[in-house]
Design a protein around this motif. Sequence first.
Motif, PDB file in Angstrom:
ATOM      1  N   PHE A 131      -8.954   6.346   7.658  1.00 58.53           N
ATOM      2  CA  PHE A 131      -9.007   6.704   6.234  1.00 58.53           C
ATOM      3  C   PHE A 131      -7.934   5.941   5.450  1.00 58.53           C
ATOM      4  O   PHE A 131      -8.213   5.332   4.415  1.00 58.53           O
ATOM      5  N   GLU A 132      -6.716   5.954   5.983  1.00 58.69           N
ATOM      6  CA  GLU A 132      -5.629   5.260   5.274  1.00 58.69           C
ATOM      7  C   GLU A 132      -5.870   3.771   5.193  1.00 58.69           C
ATOM      8  O   GLU A 132      -5.588   3.134   4.180  1.00 58.69           O
ATOM      9  N   SER A 133      -6.392   3.227   6.262  1.00 56.40           N
ATOM     10  CA  SER A 133      -6.729   1.809   6.252  1.00 56.40           C
ATOM     11  C   SER A 133      -7.731   1.513   5.130  1.00 56.40           C
ATOM     12  O   SER A 133      -7.556   0.569   4.365  1.00 56.40           O
ATOM     13  N   MET A 134      -8.759   2.356   5.016  1.00 58.90           N
ATOM     14  CA  MET A 134      -9.773   2.128   3.982  1.00 58.90           C
ATOM     15  C   MET A 134      -9.154   2.212   2.585  1.00 58.90           C
ATOM     16  O   MET A 134      -9.436   1.377   1.718  1.00 58.90           O
ATOM     17  N   VAL A 135      -8.294   3.196   2.383  1.00 59.15           N
ATOM     18  CA  VAL A 135      -7.629   3.332   1.085  1.00 59.15           C
ATOM     19  C   VAL A 135      -6.813   2.067   0.786  1.00 59.15           C
ATOM     20  O   VAL A 135      -6.876   1.512  -0.309  1.00 59.15           O
ATOM     21  N   GLU A 138     -10.631   6.331 -10.348  1.00 59.20           N
ATOM     22  CA  GLU A 138     -11.132   6.981 -11.559  1.00 59.20           C
ATOM     23  C   GLU A 138     -12.259   6.215 -12.252  1.00 59.20           C
ATOM     24  O   GLU A 138     -13.299   6.777 -12.583  1.00 59.20           O
ATOM     25  N   GLU A 139     -12.052   4.913 -12.457  1.00 61.22           N
ATOM     26  CA  GLU A 139     -13.032   4.151 -13.225  1.00 61.22           C
ATOM     27  C   GLU A 139     -14.386   4.034 -12.532  1.00 61.22           C
ATOM     28  O   GLU A 139     -15.384   3.711 -13.153  1.00 61.22           O
ATOM     29  N   PHE A 140     -14.395   4.293 -11.255  1.00 57.43           N
ATOM     30  CA  PHE A 140     -15.653   4.221 -10.508  1.00 57.43           C
ATOM     31  C   PHE A 140     -16.202   5.620 -10.218  1.00 57.43           C
ATOM     32  O   PHE A 140     -17.285   5.753  -9.657  1.00 57.43           O
ATOM     33  N   ASN A 141     -15.465   6.634 -10.569  1.00 53.72           N
ATOM     34  CA  ASN A 141     -15.796   8.005 -10.185  1.00 53.72           C
ATOM     35  C   ASN A 141     -16.122   8.041  -8.694  1.00 53.72           C
ATOM     36  O   ASN A 141     -17.101   8.624  -8.249  1.00 53.72           O
ATOM     37  N   ALA A 142     -15.275   7.357  -7.924  1.00 51.87           N
ATOM     38  CA  ALA A 142     -15.512   7.242  -6.484  1.00 51.87           C
ATOM     39  C   ALA A 142     -14.380   7.932  -5.740  1.00 51.87           C
ATOM     40  O   ALA A 142     -13.234   7.912  -6.194  1.00 51.87           O
ATOM     41  N   SER A 143     -14.703   8.537  -4.597  1.00 57.73           N
ATOM     42  CA  SER A 143     -13.611   9.079  -3.796  1.00 57.73           C
ATOM     43  C   SER A 143     -13.754   8.725  -2.333  1.00 57.73           C
ATOM     44  O   SER A 143     -14.853   8.612  -1.796  1.00 57.73           O
ATOM     45  N   ILE A 144     -12.605   8.509  -1.733  1.00 55.67           N
ATOM     46  CA  ILE A 144     -12.517   8.279  -0.293  1.00 55.67           C
ATOM     47  C   ILE A 144     -11.678   9.429   0.231  1.00 55.67           C
ATOM     48  O   ILE A 144     -10.556   9.642  -0.236  1.00 55.67           O
ATOM     49  N   GLN A 148      -7.312  -0.208  -2.509  1.00 59.36           N
ATOM     50  CA  GLN A 148      -6.491   0.261  -3.631  1.00 59.36           C
ATOM     51  C   GLN A 148      -5.875  -0.862  -4.475  1.00 59.36           C
ATOM     52  O   GLN A 148      -5.613  -0.669  -5.651  1.00 59.36           O
ATOM     53  N   SER A 149      -5.684  -2.039  -3.869  1.00 59.70           N
ATOM     54  CA  SER A 149      -4.972  -3.106  -4.581  1.00 59.70           C
ATOM     55  C   SER A 149      -5.714  -3.579  -5.837  1.00 59.70           C
ATOM     56  O   SER A 149      -5.085  -4.077  -6.765  1.00 59.70           O
ATOM     57  N   VAL A 150      -7.027  -3.412  -5.888  1.00 55.51           N
ATOM     58  CA  VAL A 150      -7.766  -3.894  -7.060  1.00 55.51           C
ATOM     59  C   VAL A 150      -7.838  -2.849  -8.175  1.00 55.51           C
ATOM     60  O   VAL A 150      -8.394  -3.106  -9.238  1.00 55.51           O
ATOM     61  N   ILE A 151      -7.288  -1.651  -7.910  1.00 54.65           N
ATOM     62  CA  ILE A 151      -7.342  -0.608  -8.940  1.00 54.65           C
ATOM     63  C   ILE A 151      -5.988  -0.536  -9.634  1.00 54.65           C
ATOM     64  O   ILE A 151      -4.957  -0.419  -8.972  1.00 54.65           O
ATOM     65  N   CYS A 210       0.838  -1.203   0.000  1.00 47.52           N
ATOM     66  CA  CYS A 210       0.000   0.000   0.000  1.00 47.52           C
ATOM     67  C   CYS A 210       0.872   1.252   0.000  1.00 47.52           C
ATOM     68  O   CYS A 210       1.433   1.625   1.028  1.00 47.52           O
ATOM     69  N   PRO A 211       0.978   1.907  -1.157  1.00 47.20           N
ATOM     70  CA  PRO A 211       1.884   3.059  -1.254  1.00 47.20           C
ATOM     71  C   PRO A 211       1.365   4.306  -0.536  1.00 47.20           C
ATOM     72  O   PRO A 211       2.060   5.321  -0.487  1.00 47.20           O
ATOM     73  N   TYR A 212       0.156   4.262  -0.006  1.00 50.45           N
ATOM     74  CA  TYR A 212      -0.445   5.480   0.555  1.00 50.45           C
ATOM     75  C   TYR A 212      -0.281   5.622   2.061  1.00 50.45           C
ATOM     76  O   TYR A 212      -0.763   6.580   2.652  1.00 50.45           O
TER      77      TYR A 212
END
Length: 420
Positions: A156-160, A186-192, A164-167, A96-98
């Motif tokens: 928040f970071e945990s959720m990301v 991007e492909e989901f137009n979703a934001s956390i 994130q691994s499936v994107i 997880c790079p974030y």
Amino acid sequence: MQSLKSLFDRKIQTLFPLVLYSVLLLGTSRLVLDSLRSENSYVFKVYGRPAQGQGGRNKLPMAVLPEDRIGEDCNVFEGKWVWDNVSYPLYEEESCPYLVKQTTCQRNGRPDSFYKNWRWQPHRCNIPRFDPLTLLNMLRNKRMMFIGDSLQRGQFESMVCLVQSVIPKGKKSLQRIPPMKIFKAEEFNASIEYYWAPFIVESISDHATNHTVHKRMVRLDSIANHGKHWQGVDILVFESYVWWMHKPLINASYGSPDSVKEYNVTTAYSLALETWSSWLESNIKQETQKVFFMSMSPTHLWSWEWRPGTDENCFNESYPIQGRPYWGSGSNLEIMKLVHDALQKLQINVMLLNITQLSEYRKDAHTSLYGERRGKLLTKEQRANPKSFADCIHWCLPGVPDAWNQILYSYLLKDYQNFS
Ligand SMILES: *[C@@H]1O[C@H](CO)[C@@H](O)[C@H](O)[C@H]1NC(C)=O
Ligand SMILES: *[C@@H]1O[C@H](CO)[C@@H](O)[C@H](O)[C@H]1NC(C)=O
Ligand SMILES: *[C@@H]1O[C@H](CO)[C@@H](O)[C@H](O)[C@H]1NC(C)=O
Ligand SMILES: *[C@@H]1O[C@H](CO)[C@@H](O)[C@H](O)[C@H]1NC(C)=O
Ligand SMILES: *[C@@H]1O[C@H](CO)[C@@H](O)[C@H](O)[C@H]1NC(C)=O
Ligand SMILES: *[C@@H]1O[C@H](CO)[C@@H](O)[C@H](O)[C@H]1NC(C)=O
Ligand SMILES: *[C@@H]1O[C@H](CO)[C@@H](O)[C@H](O)[C@H]1NC(C)=O
């Protein structure tokens, strides 16, 4: 009950002994750390191996427990931690790079890693397995925002990291727009997203980086400047606790911004909740928006509370509290009751995720000496003095906040399945 009563009487505890510098001792922790490094360390010798006799994943017939009854037949917040080094952790630090330095305990040199391998198991049901794609589908064309202090940033970071691994690379991004962080799929137009507001209401600590808990001044009736950034967000997840608890009194204003005076923290917290409640009532559309409130994240600052006769903290703890009830005095029940009462009074539904008890057991999961202070890893000298420098407030990732998010996910999933 007697002991809980005496905890009430002690009222508000100061939660920040780690900011008190004391004389630095040199070089005594080295041996301890070396011996912890081995999976065969004394920790398991002393406590016994976690999986044995405890019913790891293999022994739990996953299918017979009702996964879809969360919140009805089953209180997901009552349960136990079971050793599960097969399915856990759900991601790794390196994958997880974030993650920020504050949470990457392994990279920062934490010698033991058992804390990553525990799964929260409710007594009467299973938490559905976290499926990143399902979450992203739920968030399609939507925004989810975590609002609160650095503990909320950990969540928040945990959720990301959980999603994130499936994107694929190039289809995801993390932007820093203080006081916000925004992760986009991007492909989901979703934001956390994450929004720094340690008191939820406005305060002089609202700057994303230039803030200190020593100088607190909270504007108990002001929320509009924050609120305009929360408007229209589909899923809001609030949290605020530890910044209030620095001292039993807090400077605050109510009414005129110039009339600053010292408030009893319980009074101030309750006024802030009122301000928050009226913001929600005039801004949230219940049909399209969901609101969650995270109960307080516990601290493990005083080892005498779980191991009488000792005078340490969470440092050198490699194992959760198991097989007995435990509630530390840092988790203030008066504040808990204020939250309960505020949510009862609210005209809209806010789901309380009461993660305090389950996290209370995890004295082993804090960043301890392997987080950061003022943007830096601890020095050798600081590490030699865990009594002054161990951080027993924040959590390593992967770790306990992943369990909070799995619970959050299970509530979102329940609604999603009901309405689609
Ligand atoms: C998982 O834990 C058990 C002890 O409970 C241990 O024997 C085994 O080697 C561990 N497996 C891994 C992959 O770490
Ligand atoms: C993308 O998501 C935002 C909310 O996050 C929404 O306002 C917008 O309509 C979405 N775009 C499309 C094309 O659906
Ligand atoms: C941080 O904030 C204080 C007061 O709020 C201000 O005096 C100081 O200049 C700020 N420091 C930086 C580096 O911005
Ligand atoms: C409130 O502010 C005054 C003036 O700055 C300060 O002397 C006092 O210590 C503060 N009180 C608390 C509880 O922080
Ligand atoms: C703070 O307020 C609470 C609730 O009103 C009260 O029980 C407590 O005694 C007060 N503490 C102080 C120090 O005034
Ligand atoms: C760490 O824990 C072990 C086992 O509980 C204990 O023997 C040792 O003294 C502790 N070390 C420190 C520095 O507290
Ligand atoms: C949260 O859980 C704890 C322990 O299970 C309980 O004491 C407390 O009352 C709960 N809080 C609320 C607001 O329901």
